[in-house]
Design an enzyme around this catalytic site. Structure first.
Site, PDB file in Angstrom:
ATOM      1  N   GLY A 240     -11.227  -1.858   5.716  1.00 25.93           N
ATOM      2  CA  GLY A 240     -11.939  -1.390   6.896  1.00 25.93           C
ATOM      3  C   GLY A 240     -12.653  -0.077   6.648  1.00 25.93           C
ATOM      4  N   MET A 242     -12.539   3.829   3.916  1.00 28.72           N
ATOM      5  CA  MET A 242     -11.939   4.684   2.886  1.00 28.72           C
ATOM      6  C   MET A 242     -12.317   6.116   3.167  1.00 28.72           C
ATOM      7  SD  MET A 242     -10.143   5.326   0.320  1.00 28.72           S
ATOM      8  CE  MET A 242      -9.968   6.898  -0.542  1.00 28.72           C
ATOM      9  N   GLU A 277      -9.810   7.246   9.524  1.00 29.85           N
ATOM     10  CA  GLU A 277     -10.371   7.820   8.294  1.00 29.85           C
ATOM     11  C   GLU A 277     -10.662   9.300   8.455  1.00 29.85           C
ATOM     12  OE1 GLU A 277     -10.018   5.998   5.867  1.00 29.85           O
ATOM     13  OE2 GLU A 277      -9.774   4.094   6.892  1.00 29.85           O
ATOM     14  N   HIS A 280      -7.648  11.426   7.976  1.00 29.74           N
ATOM     15  CA  HIS A 280      -7.375  11.618   6.549  1.00 29.74           C
ATOM     16  C   HIS A 280      -8.087  12.866   6.000  1.00 29.74           C
ATOM     17  CE1 HIS A 280      -4.900   8.340   5.276  1.00 29.74           C
ATOM     18  NE2 HIS A 280      -5.734   7.385   5.674  1.00 29.74           N
ATOM     19  N   HIS A1207      42.252 -43.012  47.349  1.00 30.57           N
ATOM     20  CA  HIS A1207      40.915 -42.905  47.949  1.00 30.57           C
ATOM     21  C   HIS A1207      39.851 -43.424  46.983  1.00 30.57           C
ATOM     22  CE1 HIS A1207      37.765 -40.769  50.373  1.00 30.57           C
ATOM     23  NE2 HIS A1207      37.167 -40.722  49.187  1.00 30.57           N
TER      24      HIS A1207
END
Length: 1787
Positions: A240, A242, A277, A280, A1207
């Site tokens: 997705g 980096m 990202e 990060h 019965h």
């Protein structure tokens, strides 16, 4: 010293080593291909503090983007020659890495400054970590570009890219330049440039990235150290995104979005990836892990912030983002951490977060790590959590760190503020806290148990998976921080400490028990754990959820749903335990039907369950049943979400996208109409403006609109959607729009349209230039119609589908997604067979790859089939239990006579715990097949009764042909248990057909009606042994065992076969014909065919049985079956059955068409092991009704056992041989079965006639009790419409009133006429059915020829006219003996006992045959009273008794003049009157006095004689009135009134003449039962004679029994009739023996279960309640609250409490405990026993609850108790003055 650098796939041309710019001589250089290291060995040793420089001249490769390193990616120009355009970029984190681009020290801890120069085409843009420093054009259209030197950073973060790129740029508020880049054009000439839609997407992405950047920058309080941050969207990228420092790269499909074109969920995902990202840039880039084992310092933090930052970006979305984290990240992490997903990077292995040596880029690192950080944030609070992170960044900026250093920053904050402590109260050491969380695999399960008293929730911990499934060598114990939501206290922080810990001051800090009704653990879901509530706690939590008013958070609800289903999956799939899907369904139902639970994340948490429900049920006959669960939930969500609105929140838009699609598929409310309206609007718009941008629908509703439009489409919708699909595939839209279009197309139901779609998808897939459309075929997976079309399509078009080779080698292919779509709903054996048929037809056209893929999907079908076997039964059981009546008594809707059955061939195989092993999904179910032979009357429709069945196969044949008649449709009416089979072609009327149905049914796991389970205990080892049995007269009925015509009138022969464990015995209606072994521990018994009988009489039972046997006079075998070891207690039952068969065979002249009659005595039965069912040939009864132990059972129990078996045996004629036609004629069964046992008893035991006569009298009295109350009186024969509407089909009136009227008829017409009439009736309707008038007709025929009995008109008695008013009118008549005013004559008058409220059409007149006895006339006489009054008659000399021996079902009222001679006679010589007449005087007089019809003085004067008449009838009635234990008895009513002492004296005077009747047993049932009543009342009232005997007998008992090792049955010489009195009043006078009594109670408990059936434990428990020591009794009350004594002790303690205050004082003293106890209502129900005074009422009305709030149920119990006291007071107000006056005058 050597120098080693990392290098991969590089071709080195030269290398040089320089020291202070002086080239050094080298000894050697060598490349190691195993380590990818290039080692250089210089001549001179390297020296410190000298700068060395390595220069390499080399060439390398540009890789495919999937391999990383320096890679290429491309995009295709669809408008200019379809040419490919390339972009070159870097990705160094994984794959080939930086070493494949340049030699380097490729280690995260080797940080350095990097200067990068790039030569690329001048027309291309060049991007890097830093801005360009210089750019110069060189030859051949290339330029050389040099970037500014980076800050210190790790090698893997180096990045550069070049290509034909465009961008949008903005400046963040801190001055950082932020740009978003993508490739140039893709959409045609008019789309190129900064003004086109492509650039619009860049604008949206840029704006979002700036917002997230600024939020992160502010949060970290650390300015981004680079001058710019570029975002580059690439046409292909292996991940997705980096996080390269300063240059983040993405797969464009994740980050380029546009508000008007993309779903809210896709936008959110884009923002998440960008924020991940960008996080990060601080966590990973600024501060980098020391080594890859510490990768959590990058990915866990980025995972945490990708959602947290969005919540900060959009403050109104913060709660949603937190819930979204729980529903996605936290839940997925828990699943992965359980090994549920075969992650390719971990091989599906569970591992610690800190994974040595090299870490792992998997979901454990990302999602578990993020979840743990969220837990840490919850522990610290957001402010201190933020402070620790900021400190961490400052301390380790531009450097490296490990997790110890990271957590140490949190420890420092905890110590700084001193308000964050561990479970021992010490400052929190975060490394200690997190050690197990990051270094031990897996996660904890918090077990929340409810203590036995229901007062405390007690948590503990264990690993979620059993220890043997987990990696070894770890201590699976955690320090668990969590939050708890407590009742009336709110939310608080709690520690659940590690197992086996020690802590000096622990108690102070770990008080985790509560007396509150509930504790919700992990409130808000901060803790990375699952919470398991044991059953009691689970029930309380569900109650709380149903009452939720919004106080329970969405996060908590997500966890409750997800955790419950995780436990279900684990237990079933991994541990092989029986499924408990009902718990999961209960949680879903409790949560999702509340408007406060409507949320995207709750829907997500349940969505997989919805899908499973749909997948499992859609292709089965129970689908409509499952919709009863799904539709209310979907309606709740649908009504909240709506179709439109300007909502800009993620929750509403994402929920709308999900819910509307489901709503359309499930036809929720107006959803399809709304979808069609939106489609029509779109169609009109696009007709006017058709281009790529004509679609004006909100992207979040497109899938639903497309689906709704396609549902009933015949082609027009398909054409427009096809054009949309071609545009989308051409490149304008992202893949999300293609998903919406294909999802819509997959909703088509028209077979022709589906074929068109399949053809088009095939064509488009083969010609696709951009997207892989092959997977579109799989979107049909939930379309049942499409699956049929696809099955036909693949056979007709094998060349289009069979491309297994492409699938095998990884190319786009049709076959795999096609089979996926075709078989998505195929979970049954029928579909397996269909799949094999398709395979066989295609086999000649398939190559080895096609065959391999077919086999692969066959394995998928097998797995799905197995899953269905595990899951479907338990889930379907729950659906039936909650959405369908368990049963009805009776089922009121009849089947129109469409077919007439004549034989059922039934094979049943029950599954219950036994020696036979079966699949986990089978427990408490049965498999069966029934073959119904019938004659069809309606040509194309079959209707059967079928209830709670999972039907697998239906087959219809005609005239025993093997050719099936096609079935057009099958319908289920679950409310009425109808199964309708619509045939595809008509069958000639009166054709014989066979209907074969294979199905599965359900066994109730406790005693009840239908198919149910009992259990006993083996004498050898006390192990539980299970029993299967049936009971079909009420409730679920026979339609729950087998599809059939389940009405009494549809009689047929039943051929029954049972498969069962070999070590057990199987019984059914017929005698066993043949038993064989089936192998595998299974036996099969085939039973002889039954006679024609009604379905409700069918019976099967299986168990570990033994029998006592006997023969009737006609040679029929009679067997009394019990669980092994109890058969010796069946002597009485065996005698009763044989006696009854012999008598009725002789009396009726009919021998039953049965080879045998079995009686099965079960250890449990509905109604406390009482009652029985008369199945033809196999009577099934509770053990209390058919077993009798002389050691423990009383005389009453003996007679009751005999009566019950007689019965049920009587029913073999009356009910089984001849059966009622419909249920409003139930008396035809029950009246006769109640009438005959006493006749049989009289004939068998002539010396016990007193008892039989008494019981006949008392039967009538039982009827009167109901018949004289307007709320309970009903006619014996009611209109059919009254059945099932609160009408008690098996009420006492159908038994006792009806049998009393039969007795009256018998007396009226004499035995000869009665016998002849019944013989004719039975012969006329043998093995058939009857209505009431058909019975009376047979009497009329006999009476017409009889000259002995005439009616009120002096005509031969017409029994129909005689009986009709008695059976069709409510209440009963009072006969009034009324003297004329001159006192010379009298008349008889009749009036209904109930004077008002009777039906308007009731005449309230009865034809009454009145018998007389007079003082001076020895013979009985009679007259008819058929009108309201007779003519006056001369008053006789002496007394005249009306209705002696109660022959007629009436009460008799005498006026004072007619009563006076009777009273005189009683005072002078009471024995003149027979015992029944005397007892009738008492109860009639008492009843009329209660109604104020006569004075209380007559009643009190009347009962004086009782002391001289110790017969049963009198003392039974007196006991009922005065009973010391009854809440409405006089001894209770007057207990605290001034009259009590005189009442006590009066009763003792009556009793004083019966001293010789105390504690006796003579063998005469009537005398012994009289003694029981006299003894009990005498001791209760304080008779010295009784108390002295009780004391003496008790001491003898203690002496003989206190050390008994075999119970008290034989060592106690006092007969069981008197043991309650012996124990109670013996211990009261000898309290020092309490320990011995307690020990004996414990002996029975310790030797349970074998002693549970017959014992003295209850009688001994009464003894404890009789103690005078309040303190001691209070302790026993607490023992009962805590389940150490039976809850019956509460009622015993109230009944034998002379002060009346014990329970009240106990409640006051232990208020909180009692209120939170399950016994609250039982305590309250007994608390005010006998209370009636002002003071007592005031105590209750003004009770101090000390701020405690009762539940509505508890409040109702309290108010009902007060109502009871007021009822007593009202009775006293009306009656006390007259009674008091009499006492004052006579006592």
């Amino acid at each position: 010293m050597n120098i080693s650098v990392d290098a991969l796939n590089l071709n080195f041309l030269s290398l040089s080593l320089y020291a202070n710019n002086v080239r050094q001589q080298l000894i050697s250089s060598q490349y190691d291909s195993s380590t990818y290291r290039f080692t250089i060995k210089p001549v001179m040793f390297l020296k410190p503090n000298i700068t060395y420089r390595l220069e390499f001249n080399y060439t390398g490769l540009i890789n495919d983007y999937r391999d990383g390193g320096l890679f290429y990616t491309r995009w295709r120009d669809n408008y200019f020659g379809y040419t490919n355009h390339y972009i070159v970029a870097t990705f160094f984190a994984i794959g080939y890495g930086a070493r494949s681009t340049f030699p380097c020290f490729d280690d995260p801890s080797f940080k350095a400054n990097f200067s990068v120069t790039l030569i690329s085409p001048t027309a291309f843009k060049a991007l890097g970590n830093m801005p360009l420093e210089s750019e110069n054009e060189i030859d051949n259209g290339y330029s050389i570009r040099t970037f500014k030197t980076t800050l210190k950073m790790s090698t893997y973060l180096i990045a550069f890219a070049t290509g034909d790129l465009v961008n949008k740029t903005a400046t963040a508020k801190d001055g950082t330049q932020i740009s978003f880049w993508a490739w140039n054009a893709d959409l045609g000439i008019d789309e190129v440039g900064l003004s086109g839609p492509w650039m619009n997407r860049l604008n949206v992405s840029l704006d979002t990235s700036v917002k997230c950047f600024e939020v992160l920058s502010d949060y970290m309080a650390f300015k981004f150290p680079l001058p710019k941050l570029d975002h580059l969207a690439l046409p292909q990228f292996s991940y997705g995104g980096m996080e390269n420092w300063g240059l983040i790269t993405y797969d464009y499909n994740f980050v380029l979005f546009k508000d008007g074109e993309d779903h809210a969920a896709d936008k959110l995902l884009s923002i998440q990836i960008m924020c991940h990202e960008m996080a990060h840039q601080w966590f990973g880039d600024l501060v980098t892990n020391e080594w890859w084992s510490e990768i959590m310092l990058h990915e866990s933090l980025a995972d945490y912030f990708e959602m947290t930052s969005i919540g900060i970006m959009y403050p109104n979305q913060s709660e949603f983002m937190d819930s979204y984290f729980v529903a996605t990240r936290q839940e997925h992490a828990l699943q992965v951490d359980s090994g549920y997903y075969n992650n390719t990077l971990t091989g599906g292995k569970i591992h610690p977060l800190i994974l040595k040596p090299d870490g792992s880029f998997d979901d454990i690192t990302y999602e578990k790590g993020g979840a743990l950080l969220r837990m840490l944030s919850g522990t610290f609070g957001p402010t201190l959590f933020q402070e620790a992170l900021r400190n961490y960044l400052v301390k380790y900026q531009f450097g490296n760190a490990d997790h110890f250093q990271f957590f140490e920053e949190f420890t420092q904050v905890a110590q700084k503020y001193k308000n964050i402590t561990d479970f021992c109260g010490n400052p929190l050491d975060v490394n200690q806290l997190m050690d197990a969380w990051v270094n031990v695999p897996h996660f904890p399960q918090i077990d929340v148990d409810l203590t036995n008293d229901g007062r405390a929730f007690v948590p503990s911990q264990e690993p979620f998976l059993p220890i043997w499934y987990l990696p070894q060598g770890y201590n699976y114990s955690w320090m668990i921080p969590t939050y708890v939501l407590e009742y009336q206290k709110g939310r608080s922080f709690k520690w659940i400490p590690p197992n086996n810990f020690s802590c000096p001051n622990l108690a102070k800090h770990t008080d985790i028990q509560t007396f509150d009704p509930y504790m919700l653990y992990n409130d808000g879901a901060p803790t990375y754990a699952r919470v398991h509530y044991e059953e009691g706690a689970h029930n309380k939590i569900r109650q709380l959820l149903r009452q939720d008013n919004g106080t329970i958070s969405i996060n908590t609800k997500i966890r409750l749903i997800a955790d419950e289903w995780a436990f279900i999956d684990r237990d079933m799939v991994l541990l092989g335990l029986p499924p408990k899907l009902h718990r999961g369904m209960q949680i879903l139902e409790s949560i999702l039907n509340s408007s406060f639970s409507v949320h995207t994340t709750t829907f997500m948490a349940a969505q997989s369950v919805f899908d499973t429900i749909f997948e499992l049920s859609r292709d089965r006959h129970e689908y409509e049943l499952y919709l009863k669960f799904l539709i209310p939930i979907l309606e709740n969500f649908y009504q909240k979400v709506g179709w439109n609105g300007t909502n800009d929140d993620f929750n509403t838009n994402m929920l709308r996208e999900r819910v509307l699609y489901y709503a359309v598929r499930f036809d929720i409310l107006d959803s399809r109409a709304m979808a069609m309206q939106y489609w029509k609007n779109l169609s009109v718009w696009c007709a006017m403006h058709f281009d790529y941008n004509c679609n004006i629908l909100n992207p979040n509703i497109r899938r639903a609109v497309y689906c709704g439009a396609m549902w009933d489409d015949n082609g027009s919708v398909f054409e427009l959607l096809r054009e949309f699909l071609e545009i989308a595939e051409g490149g304008y839209y992202t893949s999300r729009e293609i998903t919406s279009i294909v999802s819509g197309l997959a909703c088509a139901q028209n077979h022709t349209v589906i074929n068109w779609i399949l053809d088009d998808l095939y064509s488009l897939s083969n010609n696709s230039t951009r997207y892989n459309l092959y997977n579109s075929f799989s979107y049909f997976y939930n379309n049942l119609n499409a699956s049929e079309v696809m099955a036909d399509y693949i056979i007709k078009n094998p060349q289009k589908v069979l491309d297994g080779l492409n699938c095998y080698i990884g190319l786009p292919c049709v076959m795999e997604p096609f089979l996926d779509g075709m078989t998505g709903l195929w979970y049954t054996d029928r579909r397996k067979d269909q799949y094999n048929q398709i395979y066989n037809q295609l086999y000649p056209n398939m190559d080895i790859y096609d065959k391999a893929y077919f086999q692969t999907y066959y394995n998928v079908l097998l797995s799905a089939n197995l899953r269905g076997q595990y899951v479907y039964p338990d889930m379907t059981r729950w659906m039936y239990d909650n959405y369908v009546p368990i049963g009805k008594s009776p089922w009121t809707v009849k089947i129109n006579q469409i077919i007439v059955p004549y034989n059922y061939n039934l094979t049943v195989k029950p599954y219950f715990p036994s020696s036979y092993k079966y699949g986990i999904g089978k427990n408490f179910t049965f498999d069966a097949i029934v073959n119904i032979s019938a004659t069809i009357l309606q040509q194309d429709t079959i209707i059967l009764n079928s209830h709670r069945h999972m039907i697998h196969r239906i087959q219809v044949t005609a005239n025993r042909s093997i050719i099936n008649i096609p079935i057009a449709a099958v319908y289920r009416d679950n409310e009425n248990a109808f199964l309708t089979i619509k045939l595809a072609q008509p069958i000639p009327q009166n054709t014989n057909i066979n209907i074969i149905i294979e199905y599965t049914g359900f066994i109730k796991d406790s005693p009840g009606e239908g198919e149910y389970i009992n259990f006993d205990y083996l004498e050898v080892n006390k192990k539980k042994s299970w029993i299967f049995a049936t009971d079909f007269e009420g409730g679920p009925s026979a339609r729950s065992l087998a599809p059939c015509l389940d009405e009494p009138v549809y009689k047929a022969i039943w051929s029954v076969t049972v498969q069962y464990p070999m070590d057990m015995v199987a019984l059914s209606n017929g005698l066993e014909e043949r038993t064989i072994s089936l192998g595998g521990g299974l036996a099969q018994t085939i039973f002889k065919d039954t006679p024609k009988m009604s379905s409700y009489l069918l019976a099967i039972t299986i168990g570990d049985y033994a029998a006592l046997r006997g023969l009737t006079n006609s040679g029929q075998i009679v067997r009394i079956w019990t669980w092994t070891g109890m058969q010796n207690n069946a002597v009485v039952a065996l005698k009763a059955a044989i006696d009854t068969i012999n008598f009725l065979t002789n009396y009726t002249g009919i021998t039953l068409p049965l080879d045998k009659i079995d009686v099965m005595c079960l250890p449990q039965y509905e109604g406390d092991a009482m009652y029985a069912m008369e199945n033809w040939g196999l009577i099934i009864a509770g053990y209390k009704e058919c077993l009798w132990s002389p050691d423990y059972r009383t005389t009453y129990h003996y007679t009751d056992t005999y009566w019950t078996i007689a019965h049920e045996t009587t029913h073999q004629w009356f009910g089984d041989l001849v059966t009622l036609e419909w249920w409003n004629y139930i008396f035809l069964n029950e009246a006769f079965a109640t009438y005959w046992p006493l006749v049989v008893m009289n004939a068998t035991y002539p010396d016990q006639a007193d008892y039989a006569n008494f019981q006949r009298f008392y039967d009538a009295e039982t009827g009167f009790v109901l018949d004289q109350d307007i709320d309970t009186t009903v006619p014996i024969v009611v209109n059919e419409t009254r059945l099932g509407h609160g009408y008690d089909l098996f009420g006492n009136l159908n038994y006792y009133k009806a049998s009393s009227i039969l007795h009256m008829l018998h007396t009226t017409i004499n035995n000869t006429n009665f016998q002849k009439s019944l013989q004719n009736y039975l012969l006329a309707h043998e093995q058939g059915n009857a209505k009431d008038f058909e019975l009376w007709q047979k009497f009329d025929e006999v009476m017409l020829n009889s000259t002995s009995v005439y009616d009120w008109n002096s005509m031969p008695l017409n029994v129909t006219k005689y009986m009709t008013p008695w059976f069709y009118q409510e209440t009963f008549p009072i006969i009034k003996v009324v003297t004329t005013s001159d006192g010379l004559s009298y008349s008889f008058q009749q009036t209904p006992f109930i004077q008002s409220g009777l039906p308007n059409d009731q005449s309230s007149l009865w034809p009454i045959q009145l018998w007389f006895e007079t003082e001076f006339y020895e013979r009985r006489d009679f007259t008819w009273l058929a009108s309201q009054s007779t003519l006056p008659r001369a008053f006789p000399r002496g007394w005249r008794v009306v209705n002696p021996k109660r022959e007629a079902y009436v009460r008799v009222w005498y006026d004072d003049l007619s009563w006076a001679p009777i009273q005189t006679q009683l005072q002078s010589n009471w024995s003149v009157f027979d015992p029944i007449t005397r007892a009738q005087f008492i109860i009639d007089t008492y009843t009329f006095a209660n109604q104020q019809f006569i004075s209380w003085s007559r009643f009190l004067n009347l009962i004086k004689y009782a002391g001289n008449a110790p017969e049963l009838a009198t003392w039974q009635i007196l006991s009922d009135i005065m009973d010391e234990l009854g809440t409405t008895s006089w001894l209770a009513i007057f207990k605290f009134q001034p009259e009590y002492a005189k009442l006590q004296t009066f009763l003792l005077q009556i009793l004083s003449t019966n001293k010789d009747k105390l504690f006796i047993q003579t063998g005469n049932w009537a005398k012994d039962m009289s003694s029981h009543y006299i003894t009990g009342l005498s001791c209760y009232l304080g008779s010295n004679d009784c108390l002295n005997q009780a004391s003496s007998l008790f001491n003898q008992f203690i002496s003989n029994c206190q050390n008994s090792a075999y119970g008290t049955g034989k060592c106690n010489k006092v007969p069981p009739d008197h043991r309650v009195v012996q124990y109670c009043f013996g211990l009261r006078q000898n309290p020092n023996s309490v320990t011995a009594v307690w020990n004996l109670i414990q002996w029975f408990t310790d030797n349970s279960p074998l002693t549970d059936y017959f014992n003295d434990a209850e009688a001994l428990l009464v003894a404890l309640a009789c103690l005078n020591d309040d303190t001691q009794v209070e302790q026993y009350l607490m023992d009962a609250v805590n389940y150490r004594l039976s809850a019956e002790f509460f009622s015993f303690s109230a009944q034998y409490d002379m002060s009346g205050n014990r329970l009240f004082n106990f409640l006051q003293k232990n208020l909180q405990i009692v209120v939170n106890s399950e016994h609250f209502n039982e305590i309250v129900n007994n608390l005010a026993f006998g209370w009636s005074t002002d003071e007592q009422l005031n105590k209750l009305q003004n009770f101090d609850w000390q701020g405690i709030t009762l539940t509505s149920n508890q409040a109702n119990a309290w108010n009902k108790m007060i109502d009871g006291v007021n009822g007593t007071r009202n009775w006293l107000k009306k009656n006390q003055p007259a009674i008091s006056t009499w006492f004052n005058m006579n006592i």
